[in-house]
Design a protein around this motif. Structure first.
Motif, mmCIF file in Angstrom:
data_model
loop_
_atom_site.group_PDB
_atom_site.id
_atom_site.type_symbol
_atom_site.label_atom_id
_atom_site.label_comp_id
_atom_site.label_asym_id
_atom_site.label_seq_id
_atom_site.Cartn_x
_atom_site.Cartn_y
_atom_site.Cartn_z
ATOM 1 N N LEU A 159 0.828 -1.210 0.000
ATOM 2 C CA LEU A 159 0.000 0.000 0.000
ATOM 3 C C LEU A 159 0.861 1.258 0.000
ATOM 4 O O LEU A 159 0.531 2.246 -0.679
ATOM 5 C CB LEU A 159 -0.931 0.005 1.216
ATOM 6 N N ASP A 160 1.960 1.233 0.736
ATOM 7 C CA ASP A 160 2.841 2.400 0.748
ATOM 8 C C ASP A 160 3.541 2.580 -0.597
ATOM 9 O O ASP A 160 3.730 3.712 -1.063
ATOM 10 C CB ASP A 160 3.862 2.285 1.876
ATOM 11 N N ALA A 161 3.923 1.473 -1.236
ATOM 12 C CA ALA A 161 4.512 1.567 -2.577
ATOM 13 C C ALA A 161 3.472 2.086 -3.570
ATOM 14 O O ALA A 161 3.789 2.888 -4.463
ATOM 15 C CB ALA A 161 5.034 0.196 -3.012
ATOM 16 N N PHE A 162 2.233 1.636 -3.425
ATOM 17 C CA PHE A 162 1.119 2.116 -4.252
ATOM 18 C C PHE A 162 0.955 3.630 -4.099
ATOM 19 O O PHE A 162 0.808 4.369 -5.081
ATOM 20 C CB PHE A 162 -0.145 1.371 -3.825
ATOM 21 N N THR A 163 1.003 4.096 -2.851
ATOM 22 C CA THR A 163 0.888 5.525 -2.569
ATOM 23 C C THR A 163 1.949 6.332 -3.328
ATOM 24 O O THR A 163 1.637 7.328 -3.992
ATOM 25 C CB THR A 163 1.037 5.774 -1.057
ATOM 26 N N LYS A 164 3.184 5.889 -3.240
ATOM 27 C CA LYS A 164 4.279 6.647 -3.852
ATOM 28 C C LYS A 164 4.214 6.620 -5.372
ATOM 29 O O LYS A 164 4.481 7.625 -6.040
ATOM 30 C CB LYS A 164 5.609 6.091 -3.347
ATOM 31 N N SER A 165 3.841 5.473 -5.937
ATOM 32 C CA SER A 165 3.768 5.364 -7.394
ATOM 33 C C SER A 165 2.573 6.127 -7.949
ATOM 34 O O SER A 165 2.681 6.805 -8.981
ATOM 35 C CB SER A 165 3.680 3.885 -7.799
ATOM 36 N N LEU A 166 1.416 6.021 -7.271
ATOM 37 C CA LEU A 166 0.227 6.719 -7.759
ATOM 38 C C LEU A 166 0.406 8.229 -7.677
ATOM 39 O O LEU A 166 -0.068 8.969 -8.550
ATOM 40 C CB LEU A 166 -1.002 6.283 -6.962
ATOM 41 N N CYS A 167 1.099 8.695 -6.644
ATOM 42 C CA CYS A 167 1.403 10.124 -6.546
ATOM 43 C C CYS A 167 2.108 10.608 -7.807
ATOM 44 O O CYS A 167 1.771 11.668 -8.358
ATOM 45 C CB CYS A 167 2.271 10.373 -5.313
ATOM 46 N N LYS A 168 3.060 9.832 -8.295
ATOM 47 C CA LYS A 168 3.797 10.224 -9.499
ATOM 48 C C LYS A 168 2.918 10.132 -10.747
ATOM 49 O O LYS A 168 2.987 10.985 -11.632
ATOM 50 C CB LYS A 168 5.043 9.349 -9.650
ATOM 51 N N GLU A 169 2.078 9.098 -10.823
ATOM 52 C CA GLU A 169 1.199 8.961 -11.987
ATOM 53 C C GLU A 169 0.198 10.106 -12.088
ATOM 54 O O GLU A 169 -0.208 10.494 -13.184
ATOM 55 C CB GLU A 169 0.451 7.627 -11.931
ATOM 56 N N LEU A 170 -0.219 10.634 -10.937
ATOM 57 C CA LEU A 170 -1.236 11.685 -10.924
ATOM 58 C C LEU A 170 -0.633 13.088 -10.866
ATOM 59 O O LEU A 170 -1.351 14.061 -10.633
ATOM 60 C CB LEU A 170 -2.175 11.479 -9.731
ATOM 61 N N ALA A 171 0.654 13.188 -11.085
ATOM 62 C CA ALA A 171 1.322 14.491 -11.049
ATOM 63 C C ALA A 171 0.626 15.476 -11.979
ATOM 64 O O ALA A 171 0.318 15.159 -13.126
ATOM 65 C CB ALA A 171 2.783 14.343 -11.450
#
Length: 244
Positions: A159-171
């Motif tokens: 979930l924490d990895a998901f958080t960090k990756s999705l943050c970048k995708e939604l930049a």
């Protein structure tokens, strides 16, 4: 029914940390959609009775068809989503030799469901001119590890990895994504632990006590309501147990 009132969807919102978050978000001005499963229906109804404005969303997140039905219900009852809190979770406590594939797959299905719900609900964020907040409830043990909880710790780390990756995708879309990683919190999950295990946990926490669900909910509310320059971050709320 749509309105100008912001809407927060809370998975696992009928018990434990999710229930505390449902109440605090309602207190802070959100219309709250409380997701729950059959076995906690009475608890979810009790939470709904304690908040000013909310509605129930019965769905098992391990079932994609039920997620789709829940999305249709959200569109009908709210017409918008401003905050998604992925708080649903289970913990299957067995060592690696005792854990079965079926146990592992059930644990994994929860994070799969959180990913799928987030993917599908993003379209409702887009209707709000690309604005919103996604908050994932992970855990200290996703960072520190914990004996007898390998699939659970893997799920929370994911979930924490998901958080960090999705943050970048939604930049660039003004959708903020963060995790809150609780330590040991006073919920039914910890209340049912053997006394010797509880003592060992308490001895390891610098503040010398378990956390209250409301202390997690206050951090969730901060991310949902006020934090405007925090994204891709894991906030640890654990009484000093782990420094992150």
């Amino acid at each position: 029914m749509s309105s100008d009132k912001p809407v927060a969807i809370v998975t696992g919102g009928g018990t434990g940390i999710g229930a505390a978050c449902s109440k605090v978000l309602a207190r802070d001005g959100f219309r709250v959609g409380i997701n729950y499963i059959d076995i906690v229906e009475d608890s979810a109804k009790a939470v709904l009775a304690q908040i000013e404005d909310g509605f129930l969303l019965k769905a098992d997140l391990t079932d994609a068809d039920q997620i789709e039905s829940m999305l249709a219900e959200i569109k009908e009852k709210a017409g918008r989503v401003d905050v998604l809190l992925n708080a649903a979770g289970i913990s299957i406590n067995k060592d690696i030799n005792s854990m079965t594939l079926e146990d592992f797959d059930l644990q994994r299905a929860i994070v799969r469901g959180s990913w799928y719900l987030t993917k599908r609900i993003l379209r409702l964020f887009m209707l709000r001119k690309n604005s919103g907040r996604i908050i994932n409830i992970s855990s200290v043990v996703g960072h520190s590890g914990n004996s007898g909880q390998i699939p659970y710790t893997m799920e929370k780390a994911a979930l924490d990895a998901f958080t960090k990756s999705l943050c970048k995708e939604l930049a660039g879309r003004n959708i903020l994504v963060n995790s809150v990683a609780p330590g040991f919190i006073d919920t039914p999950m910890t209340q049912n632990l053997p006394e010797e295990v509880k003592k060992r946990i308490l001895d390891s926490i610098p503040l010398g006590r378990l956390g209250d669900p409301e202390e997690i909910a206050d951090v969730v509310s901060f991310l949902a309501c006020r934090a405007s320059y925090i994204s891709g971050t894991v906030i640890h709320v654990n009484g000093g147990l782990y420094g992150g």
